[in-house]
Design a protein around this motif. Structure first.
Motif, PDB file in Angstrom:
ATOM      1  N   UNK A 339      39.730   5.551  25.861  1.00 23.96           N
ATOM      2  CA  UNK A 339      40.941   4.752  25.647  1.00 23.96           C
ATOM      3  C   UNK A 339      41.271   4.735  24.160  1.00 23.96           C
ATOM      4  N   UNK A 340      42.549   4.963  23.849  1.00 21.74           N
ATOM      5  CA  UNK A 340      43.012   5.003  22.464  1.00 21.74           C
ATOM      6  C   UNK A 340      44.326   4.246  22.360  1.00 21.74           C
ATOM      7  N   UNK A 341      44.450   3.414  21.345  1.00 24.21           N
ATOM      8  CA  UNK A 341      45.713   2.726  21.083  1.00 24.21           C
ATOM      9  C   UNK A 341      46.554   3.583  20.136  1.00 24.21           C
ATOM     10  N   UNK A 342      47.703   4.034  20.595  1.00 23.31           N
ATOM     11  CA  UNK A 342      48.636   4.765  19.751  1.00 23.31           C
ATOM     12  C   UNK A 342      49.757   3.816  19.329  1.00 23.31           C
ATOM     13  N   UNK A 343      50.604   4.216  18.388  1.00 22.16           N
ATOM     14  CA  UNK A 343      51.695   3.328  17.978  1.00 22.16           C
ATOM     15  C   UNK A 343      52.702   2.995  19.074  1.00 22.16           C
ATOM     16  N   UNK A 344      52.752   3.798  20.145  1.00 24.74           N
ATOM     17  CA  UNK A 344      53.735   3.528  21.198  1.00 24.74           C
ATOM     18  C   UNK A 344      53.124   3.019  22.499  1.00 24.74           C
ATOM     19  N   UNK A 345      51.835   3.250  22.715  1.00 29.14           N
ATOM     20  CA  UNK A 345      51.208   2.821  23.970  1.00 29.14           C
ATOM     21  C   UNK A 345      49.700   3.011  23.891  1.00 29.14           C
ATOM     22  N   UNK A 346      48.991   2.261  24.726  1.00 26.95           N
ATOM     23  CA  UNK A 346      47.568   2.524  24.919  1.00 26.95           C
ATOM     24  C   UNK A 346      47.450   3.655  25.928  1.00 26.95           C
ATOM     25  N   UNK A 347      46.600   4.623  25.626  1.00 28.66           N
ATOM     26  CA  UNK A 347      46.473   5.789  26.495  1.00 28.66           C
ATOM     27  C   UNK A 347      45.030   5.973  26.933  1.00 28.66           C
ATOM     28  N   UNK A 348      44.847   6.758  27.976  1.00 34.77           N
ATOM     29  CA  UNK A 348      43.527   7.112  28.483  1.00 34.77           C
ATOM     30  C   UNK A 348      43.492   8.627  28.688  1.00 34.77           C
ATOM     31  N   UNK A 349      42.390   9.256  28.296  1.00 35.45           N
ATOM     32  CA  UNK A 349      42.193  10.672  28.588  1.00 35.45           C
ATOM     33  C   UNK A 349      41.552  10.768  29.968  1.00 35.45           C
ATOM     34  N   UNK A 350      42.299  11.278  30.928  1.00 34.31           N
ATOM     35  CA  UNK A 350      41.895  11.249  32.328  1.00 34.31           C
ATOM     36  C   UNK A 350      40.664  12.115  32.587  1.00 34.31           C
TER      37      UNK A 350
END
Length: 399
Positions: A339-350
């Protein structure tokens, strides 16, 4: 002669020792991209990862070491991508690789990662093959795939209720994949749709007059466009001159990115459905912090490349922290579900396909103060744009 040869050997040994010492003091990361071939996107992209690098190192680095990025240009050529990767691994002793822009160079680096068991984060290449047919244990991808970007606009395309579609795209992996996905998804949602003409100019070599005339002659109700960079600019200008876009709906991937809208200025297309990056109108605290820091550092505003570069380096830092190591196998395991917080959204590498859930902004184009912008946009979560897991399993080889 003997003295000169000895001196040369000592010089090489000294250089090798310097690289080794530097590698011990820092975590060296190799970055490969087409800076000369695609400067509009990649100059802001470089600024993005440079800003992230400074932030990570100012906060103490990772695992007690500063990060160091060794960047190289691949000339937009897959063969050069592999050659540079080999140089970075052998001579510069980098621990991992990231980058890539064009789909063909991204695929070359994906295959290199598989063969040599090197961790590779594909930051920008859009081809679905990176996470599907050519997917492997050591490769992950940040940006939404071609399929995801197409899926994000198809819902809007179907709402248009247009039957006769013209298609234009660059004739290489990304363009071919975009068109295949668009046709499939449109047929599923609107079975009576017709594709009346296709134009597929070579990347970077569009004959805009001939292309726009061919599209106009087909008298379509709507156009699906996957052109970008200089090809897009020539297409838009020629289409405006010939009135191609009058009373015709256009659905266009990537066109809302400031890298491609800004150079058109007041010639920017109006009312196209696009994906892009409306940095000027995203008002979340996380994004405002990113924009303010970027403007302070570079005295300029961010482009989509800036967001991608920043998020890529931050993903790498997060992955190394989670792995507690730069070992390729441990990194690959750490990125699964990362899980990584980017400036536009929190994302997950599936875990199932190594694709991040970074989404896409979808909206219409307009002009404000003599410059193209996105209007009426919304963010589509990348998690909602994925194929079902059973379909992914059919497409992707086992790691």
């Amino acid at each position: 002669m003997l003295w000169a040869a000895s001196a040369a050997i000592l010089s090489l040994a000294g250089a090798s020792a310097t690289v080794t010492a530097s590698a011990q003091e820092t975590i060296r990361i190799g970055e490969i991209n087409s800076y000369k071939a695609q400067p509009a996107f990649l100059e802001p992209y470089r600024r993005g990862w440079e800003m992230a690098l400074d932030e990570v190192n100012a906060a103490g680095g990772v695992l007690g070491k500063k990060l160091e990025v060794i960047a190289r240009d691949d000339n937009g050529n897959p063969g050069d991508s592999v050659r540079v990767a080999e140089e970075l691994m052998a001579r510069e002793r980098v621990a991992l690789l990231f980058g890539g822009f064009l789909s063909n160079t991204g695929l070359a680096l994906t295959d290199y990662a598989r063969q040599h068991k090197v961790f590779f984060l594909a930051a920008e290449p859009l081809t679905d093959k990176i996470v599907w047919q050519n997917g492997n244990k050591y490769t992950y991808r940040l940006r939404p795939s071609t399929y995801m970007l197409v899926a994000s606009v198809v819902k809007e395309a179907v709402k248009l209720k247009k039957k006769r579609w013209a298609i234009v795209y660059p004739n290489y992996e990304y363009g071919q994949s975009a068109v295949a996905s668009f046709k499939t998804l449109m047929k599923q949602a609107q079975p009576d749709v017709e594709f009346v003409v296709e134009q597929a100019p070579p990347l970077g070599k569009i004959d805009a007059g001939a292309v726009t005339q061919a599209l106009a002659d087909a008298k379509p109700d709507a156009i699906f466009n996957a052109l970008f960079a200089a090809d897009l600019g020539k297409f838009v200008r020629e289409g405006n001159t010939r009135g191609l876009f009058d009373h015709v709906e256009v659905v266009s991937l990537l066109t809302g990115e400031p890298e491609y809208l800004d150079p058109l200025k007041n010639e920017a297309p109006q009312n196209w459905i696009v994906t892009g990056y409306p940095w000027y109108a995203i008002n979340t605290p996380e994004h405002k912090k990113f924009v303010d820091a970027y403007r302070k550092k570079f005295n300029d505003y961010p482009r989509n490349g800036s967001l991608v570069g920043y998020s890529a380096l931050m993903s790498i830092a997060a992955g190394i922290r989670k792995a507690g190591s730069t070992d390729a196998d441990k990194l690959a395991a750490a990125f699964s579900g990362l899980k990584v917080d980017t400036p536009v959204a929190s994302i997950v590498y599936r875990p199932q396909d190594h694709q991040s859930t970074l989404g896409a902004f979808v909206g219409r184009t307009g002009i404000k103060d003599g410059k193209g912008i996105m209007t009426s946009f919304s963010y589509v979560d990348g998690a909602s744009l994925q194929l079902p897991d059973d379909e992914v399993r059919k497409l992707r080889p086992a790691d």
